[in-house]
Design a protein around this motif. Structure first.
Motif, PDB file in Angstrom:
ATOM      1  N   TYR A   6       0.856  -1.151  -0.134  1.00  0.00           N
ATOM      2  CA  TYR A   6       0.057  -0.098   0.094  1.00  0.00           C
ATOM      3  C   TYR A   6       1.015   1.341  -0.112  1.00  0.00           C
ATOM      4  O   TYR A   6       1.678   1.393   0.832  1.00  0.00           O
ATOM      5  CB  TYR A   6      -0.977  -0.028   1.357  1.00  0.00           C
ATOM      6  CG  TYR A   6      -1.805  -1.235   1.274  1.00  0.00           C
ATOM      7  CD1 TYR A   6      -3.125  -0.935   0.608  1.00  0.00           C
ATOM      8  CD2 TYR A   6      -1.443  -2.370   1.999  1.00  0.00           C
ATOM      9  CE1 TYR A   6      -3.796  -2.284   0.756  1.00  0.00           C
ATOM     10  CE2 TYR A   6      -2.355  -3.270   2.112  1.00  0.00           C
ATOM     11  CZ  TYR A   6      -3.215  -3.377   1.442  1.00  0.00           C
ATOM     12  OH  TYR A   6      -4.206  -4.597   1.359  1.00  0.00           O
ATOM     13  N   GLU A  53      -3.737   6.086   3.910  1.00  0.00           N
ATOM     14  CA  GLU A  53      -5.230   5.629   4.475  1.00  0.00           C
ATOM     15  C   GLU A  53      -5.607   4.317   4.105  1.00  0.00           C
ATOM     16  O   GLU A  53      -6.173   3.514   4.946  1.00  0.00           O
ATOM     17  CB  GLU A  53      -6.092   6.827   4.119  1.00  0.00           C
ATOM     18  CG  GLU A  53      -6.004   7.947   4.353  1.00  0.00           C
ATOM     19  CD  GLU A  53      -7.119   9.152   3.742  1.00  0.00           C
ATOM     20  OE1 GLU A  53      -8.114   8.550   3.319  1.00  0.00           O
ATOM     21  OE2 GLU A  53      -7.008  10.344   4.296  1.00  0.00           O
ATOM     22  N   LEU A  54      -5.320   3.757   2.920  1.00  0.00           N
ATOM     23  CA  LEU A  54      -5.494   2.520   2.716  1.00  0.00           C
ATOM     24  C   LEU A  54      -4.826   1.723   3.455  1.00  0.00           C
ATOM     25  O   LEU A  54      -5.146   0.362   3.846  1.00  0.00           O
ATOM     26  CB  LEU A  54      -5.146   2.140   1.136  1.00  0.00           C
ATOM     27  CG  LEU A  54      -6.174   2.863   0.254  1.00  0.00           C
ATOM     28  CD1 LEU A  54      -5.518   2.784  -1.142  1.00  0.00           C
ATOM     29  CD2 LEU A  54      -7.617   2.246   0.173  1.00  0.00           C
ATOM     30  N   GLU A 109      -6.298   1.187   6.865  1.00  0.00           N
ATOM     31  CA  GLU A 109      -7.559   0.490   6.827  1.00  0.00           C
ATOM     32  C   GLU A 109      -7.113  -1.195   6.660  1.00  0.00           C
ATOM     33  O   GLU A 109      -7.764  -1.879   7.202  1.00  0.00           O
ATOM     34  CB  GLU A 109      -8.454   1.215   5.618  1.00  0.00           C
ATOM     35  CG  GLU A 109      -9.668   0.484   5.796  1.00  0.00           C
ATOM     36  CD  GLU A 109     -10.671   0.809   4.390  1.00  0.00           C
ATOM     37  OE1 GLU A 109     -11.618   0.159   4.278  1.00  0.00           O
ATOM     38  OE2 GLU A 109     -10.169   1.857   3.999  1.00  0.00           O
ATOM     39  N   ALA A 160      -6.023  -2.229   9.855  1.00  0.00           N
ATOM     40  CA  ALA A 160      -7.170  -2.704  11.106  1.00  0.00           C
ATOM     41  C   ALA A 160      -7.836  -3.680  10.701  1.00  0.00           C
ATOM     42  O   ALA A 160      -8.093  -4.504  11.652  1.00  0.00           O
ATOM     43  CB  ALA A 160      -8.116  -1.250  10.918  1.00  0.00           C
ATOM     44  N   GLY A 161      -8.120  -4.030   9.303  1.00  0.00           N
ATOM     45  CA  GLY A 161      -8.640  -5.223   9.255  1.00  0.00           C
ATOM     46  C   GLY A 161      -7.901  -6.412   9.428  1.00  0.00           C
ATOM     47  O   GLY A 161      -8.457  -7.496  10.014  1.00  0.00           O
TER      48      GLY A 161
END
Length: 535
Positions: A171, A175-176, A179, A182-183
């Motif tokens: 990435y 921001e990606l 995210e 977090a997943g």
């Protein structure tokens, strides 16, 4: 407050507790802790304090019961002196710190896994033994208690797995990436495989489990390297193994309680929920009830080892230490945790100390007190012992602490100490001497023997009634009896390097009569006077 035997040190301490509560009950609403060396002295204190008008606001604890509110542990048995000296030494702090962390690698509940495998992004990701060890060392680089490092361990494991999966490189957009991370964390951290691994790799340890782990001689030798001598490490491991076993579930000694309390501090425990919400009216007014803790809490109850408040207080507004000269460095640390924000009253007599390294204990006491301003007082008048008995005890004091001035006995009875020599049956001789003293006084008779003989002595005196009590030499501290029988002064003096001071204590318990029963080891003269007690 320092003073010799019979100068009223305990009375001063107890009156001070009552005075402080009378003078400023709000300031001392945090409670007053009174620490005594033995349950026998606790029983005496519990009887005196209510007569001074205070009870529920004061917690009275023997050293062997001081960790009851945090660890549920109470001890009344004693180690041999050579073992007690090791357990009580300040060096044990370093040993326990290594043990608390080293126990993670022992597999106390389940084998410690050497590999972590999870599924992430459809692929299996694995951390091997070397990578796991690197994570563990990174976690242990923190300063939090071991059990409280578990969230840090979880986070760093997830960091290592994320890095190993190569996900960070996929990435470019922060921001990606955030995210996705977090997943990733949510998916991996909820896997049963990961949770089972974490439970085995970073288990929540208990103080008893760590003490149990210290029963292994080779393991303890590693944890105590350059701290204890090899022979000391073997002695400690064997002593713990004899009492506790590898699971740490056996009987604790009085000195074990301080180790248990230190380990609790090193390991940490999740915060306990508050049992009682504050009254909103109290929050609005800022007022507190001017009643004792017992009035506010009907659940307060008396248990073995002292009064116990149901609120299980662990810090106090004022701490009183009675017979302070006997506390080991580890015990000073234990008491100090309960008075970190307290004022203190400390009473004792260096000449009666049973601890073999007073300088080490003094350093631990000073650490517990911190930078608080201090005032020193000395009591010089002996109200307990008749002059005839005090003169005999002073001979031992001159041997134990040369140059120390004894307290001045202010009364005389004209009755000198009695000396007899035991026959072939020591038990029969002790029983006969105790019976004579029971006839000579209307009150109590204390029979003081070396610690190794206290169980025997209780059997010798069985059936003589409640007025006579058998005491190990270390149990006599702070107590007094109408008559005292001291059995084999030489054996008491030879118990430890502090044995002469312990003998001095034994000889200063009587308010009316003192009899000394010698054995062959005492080298008595033709009048039965033991070698140690001759002018």
């Amino acid at each position: 407050v320092e003073g010799g035997p019979g100068t009223g040190k305990t009375a001063v301490a107890l009156h001070r507790a009552a005075y402080l509560l009378y003078q400023d009950r709000r300031r001392y609403a945090g409670g007053i802790l009174i620490v005594s060396p033995t349950p026998l002295l606790v029983s005496y204190t519990e009887g005196v304090l209510p007569s001074l008008g205070e009870e529920g606001q004061v917690a009275i604890r023997a050293l062997g019961a001081l960790a009851e509110e945090t660890a549920g542990a109470v001890a009344t048995t004693y180690d041999e002196q050579r073992v007690a000296r090791i357990k009580g030494s300040a060096r044990m702090v370093k040993v326990l710190r290594k043990a608390a962390r080293g126990a993670l690698d022992v597999g106390l509940r389940a084998p410690v896994p050497d590999r972590l495998r999870v599924v992430a992004f459809g692929n299996r990701v694995e951390l091997d033994a070397a990578e796991l060890d690197a994570v563990r060392q990174q976690v242990l680089g923190g300063t939090a208690p071991v059990n409280l490092m578990r969230p840090r361990a979880r986070r760093l494991l997830l960091d290592a797995l994320w890095e190993k999966a190569g996900a960070r490189r996929r990435y470019d957009d922060p921001e990606l990436a955030a995210e996705a991370r977090a997943g990733f964390d949510e998916d991996v951290a909820t896997e049963e495989e990961f949770l089972a691994f974490l439970d085995a790799w970073w288990p929540e340890l208990t103080p008893r489990q760590v003490l149990g782990a210290m029963t292994d001689e080779s393991r303890l030798a590693r944890w105590s390297r350059r701290v204890l001598r090899p022979q000391e490490a073997r002695t400690l491991a064997r002593a713990l193994a004899a009492r506790l076993g590898p699971a740490g579930e056996g009987e604790l000694s009085v000195h074990d309680i301080a180790l248990l309390d230190e380990l609790r501090s090193l390991l940490g425990a999740p915060a306990r929920p508050r049992k009682r919400e504050a009254d909103p009216l109290d929050q609005l007014t800022g007022l507190e009830e001017l009643t004792t803790a017992a009035d506010r809490d009907p659940g307060a109850r008396r248990e073995a080892g002292g009064w116990r408040a149901a609120s299980e207080r662990t810090e106090y507004a004022h701490v009183i230490v009675d017979e302070a000269q006997d506390l080991s460095p580890m015990q000073w640390r234990m008491v100090g945790r309960r008075g970190r924000h307290a004022t203190w009253t400390i009473v004792g007599d260096p000449a009666q100390s049973s601890w073999t390294d007073p300088d080490e204990a003094e350093a631990a006491r000073d650490e517990a007190l911190g930078k608080r301003p201090r005032r020193r007082f000395e009591l010089t008048v002996n109200y307990r012992n008749p002059a005839e008995l005090a003169r005999l005890a002073d001979r031992v004091l001159a041997l134990a602490m040369p140059g120390v001035t004894p307290p001045r006995a202010v009364r005389s009875t004209g009755v000198r100490p009695g000396f007899t020599v035991a026959g072939d049956d020591l038990g029969a001789s002790v029983r006969a001497a105790a019976s004579r003293l029971l006839d000579e006084v209307e009150g109590t008779v204390g029979v003081v023997v070396a610690m190794a003989r206290r169980e025997e002595a209780r059997e010798w005196l069985a059936g003589l009634g409640e007025r006579v009590v058998a005491l190990g030499s270390l149990e006599a501290k702070g107590l007094e009896y109408d008559a005292t029988l001291v059995v084999s002064p030489a054996q008491i003096a030879d118990e430890s390097p502090a044995g002469l001071r312990t003998l001095y204590v034994a000889l200063t318990r009587a308010t009316q009569r003192l009899e000394v029963l010698g054995t062959a080891a005492d080298l008595p003269d033709e009048e039965g006077v033991p070698d140690l007690l001759r002018p």
